[in-house]
Design a protein around this motif. Sequence first.
Motif, short mmCIF file in Angstrom:
data_model
loop_
_atom_site.label_atom_id
_atom_site.label_comp_id
_atom_site.label_asym_id
_atom_site.label_seq_id
_atom_site.Cartn_x
_atom_site.Cartn_y
_atom_site.Cartn_z
N TRP A 265 0.83 -1.21 0.00
CA TRP A 265 0.00 0.00 0.00
C TRP A 265 0.87 1.27 0.00
O TRP A 265 0.41 2.35 0.31
CB TRP A 265 -0.94 0.00 1.20
CG TRP A 265 -2.13 -0.89 1.00
CD1 TRP A 265 -3.37 -0.52 0.54
CD2 TRP A 265 -2.20 -2.30 1.21
NE1 TRP A 265 -4.19 -1.61 0.46
CE2 TRP A 265 -3.51 -2.72 0.87
CE3 TRP A 265 -1.29 -3.27 1.67
CZ2 TRP A 265 -3.92 -4.06 0.96
CZ3 TRP A 265 -1.70 -4.59 1.75
CH2 TRP A 265 -3.00 -4.98 1.41
N GLY A 266 2.15 1.11 -0.33
CA GLY A 266 3.06 2.26 -0.43
C GLY A 266 3.45 2.86 0.89
O GLY A 266 3.89 4.02 0.95
N THR A 269 8.05 3.93 3.55
CA THR A 269 8.98 4.31 2.48
C THR A 269 10.41 4.53 2.97
O THR A 269 11.30 4.73 2.14
CB THR A 269 8.50 5.58 1.77
OG1 THR A 269 8.38 6.64 2.73
CG2 THR A 269 7.16 5.34 1.10
N LYS A 294 -4.77 4.66 3.23
CA LYS A 294 -4.15 3.42 2.75
C LYS A 294 -3.82 2.48 3.91
O LYS A 294 -3.87 1.26 3.76
CB LYS A 294 -2.88 3.74 1.95
CG LYS A 294 -3.15 4.28 0.54
CD LYS A 294 -1.86 4.36 -0.26
CE LYS A 294 -2.13 4.75 -1.70
NZ LYS A 294 -0.88 4.78 -2.51
N GLU A 357 2.91 -6.49 -5.15
CA GLU A 357 2.21 -5.32 -5.71
C GLU A 357 0.82 -5.23 -5.10
O GLU A 357 0.09 -6.22 -5.01
CB GLU A 357 2.13 -5.42 -7.22
CG GLU A 357 1.49 -4.21 -7.87
CD GLU A 357 1.46 -4.30 -9.38
OE1 GLU A 357 0.62 -3.58 -9.99
OE2 GLU A 357 2.24 -5.08 -9.95
N ASP A 362 1.17 0.05 -5.93
CA ASP A 362 2.38 0.20 -5.10
C ASP A 362 3.12 -1.13 -5.06
O ASP A 362 2.52 -2.20 -4.94
CB ASP A 362 2.00 0.61 -3.68
CG ASP A 362 1.28 1.95 -3.63
OD1 ASP A 362 1.94 2.97 -3.93
OD2 ASP A 362 0.07 1.98 -3.33
N LEU A 364 6.36 -1.81 -3.08
CA LEU A 364 7.48 -1.45 -2.19
C LEU A 364 7.73 -2.58 -1.21
O LEU A 364 6.80 -3.14 -0.64
CB LEU A 364 7.13 -0.17 -1.42
CG LEU A 364 8.08 0.27 -0.31
CD1 LEU A 364 9.41 0.75 -0.90
CD2 LEU A 364 7.44 1.36 0.55
#
Length: 557
Positions: A265-266, A269, A294, A357, A362, A364
Amino acid sequence: MRNKKWLLLIASLIVVMFLAACSGSDSSDTDSGEEESNETDSSSGDEESERAASSADNVNKEGFPIVKEEIDLTFFTGKYEPNLDDYEETLVFKTYAEQTGVNVTFDEVPFGTLTEKRNLALASGEYSDVFYSARIPAADLYTYGQQGIFVPLNDLIDEYAPNLKAVMEKHPDIKKGLTMPDGNIYSVPSYYSPEFLPMLIGKPIWVKDSWLEQLDMEEPKTIDDFYAYLKAVSETDLNGNGENDEIPFSASNVNQIVNSIKGAWGLGTRGVGHTYVDIDPETDELRFTRTDDKYKEMLEFVNKLYTEGLIDQEIFTMDDSKLNAKGSQGVLGTAIVPNPETVFTDQDDYIGLGSLEGPHGDNLYSHVKTPLVHVGAFAITDKNEHPEATLRWIDHFFSDEGAAFQFMGIEGETYEVTEDGEFEFFEEITNNPDGLTFDQALTPYVTWMGGSYPGYVQEKYFKGSESLPSAIEVGEKVAPNAPEEIWNGFNYTDDELDFKQTTGADLHTYIGEMEAGFISGDISFSEWDNYVEQVKEMGQDEYLEVEKAAYERYQES
């Protein structure tokens, strides 16, 4: 020797108390009392200086033994539960005591109760010469360092820790992370080489490859693929025992699951060193993640897994020992562990996943730890009469020779060096004839299993689960989608610390309780907006301002 030291210390305290009582017995003789008090303080200072000089004089600046006359030390020690008790009896530390003349008694405290017992020891004043593998947070290092409980190491490092100093020069982020707002360094870290990505991943998501084959499924690459695999595991008797005992997904706690999948969900980071804030890739600004829309979607997904029985229903009471036992029974379709090959018995058919993914594209891999994984892995206290020798003791493990010794044991007894310079454990450890796992076979020799140890981890000398071919393969999968920058911990001013330890602590507790409720289904997601509003009322904006200020200093240092 230690009993004699205690008798001398008690006698000294009695004398000091007697003199203090005499100086305060006649309140009319003010001048005389002040003079006596000054003389006593001066005498005490002289004794302390003499003791410090004697301690330094007993240290050999290079080589072994470290001390000219043997010394005894006691370490408050964080312990990975599956390790053996009495660390001083393991091969490495028994040998090291003979080499150095420093006799260490390790008072082991299981990681499960470590925080509580460490806090109690510090608050009560009943603490040891050293906190070892004790996971001391930066805030506590700063607070108790200012109180004089933890010894400042800046000058001692310059004089007695050449190996640590060299590593700090090679990796400047170490000094940045260790230096508190008052300019002092109060600890020696556990530091993972940034080049050793499988070590920074630590605990990937492992799926049972043989079950993927039975299900005629490909390795999951998206969060939907992953769900489909877990669902299939729950509906199929994959171990062929006629029972519905397969557990699709387990970990030692639910936070590991959250931190391992939130990148879909990004979120996360800047890695897992900061679980409340990161950088929003759309605005390039610091954001508070735990009330983000998110984040809600991610929690809804975890709740879906839990309520459908795809996550181990004992996840809220799980620990490493229980998880490893279940894995050894061959019932886990997915597990978050260092490596199934080393912690599960006869289970070598797992593969590690890369990033998954998510529903918004997203992709990550957020579960990457800070290289400065434990700032407070080793701290010397004011009760330690031999700080110079103690620092030399730990400094050895930051050398190449010391790293090989700490992680591999003794050449010819536990490992060999191949013709091409590779370090390899003997087969009785890697393929134990008694059926022990890799970690179990290592326990008589070393104590680094479970992490948190002070030291410098490099791939050349560290042959744990993160160095196995399966783990190296995970690192290769993760690399393209790893965070572009990994943050070490921020250090906070007194005012910021006060906020973090009061309002911030209340926020953390509330958020943790609510997230557990959302995941378990005890709290409906219809309460999400009320939850967000409550977090804001409790100080979310102020929390973010504190983090921004600390982040700006972090960037500038």
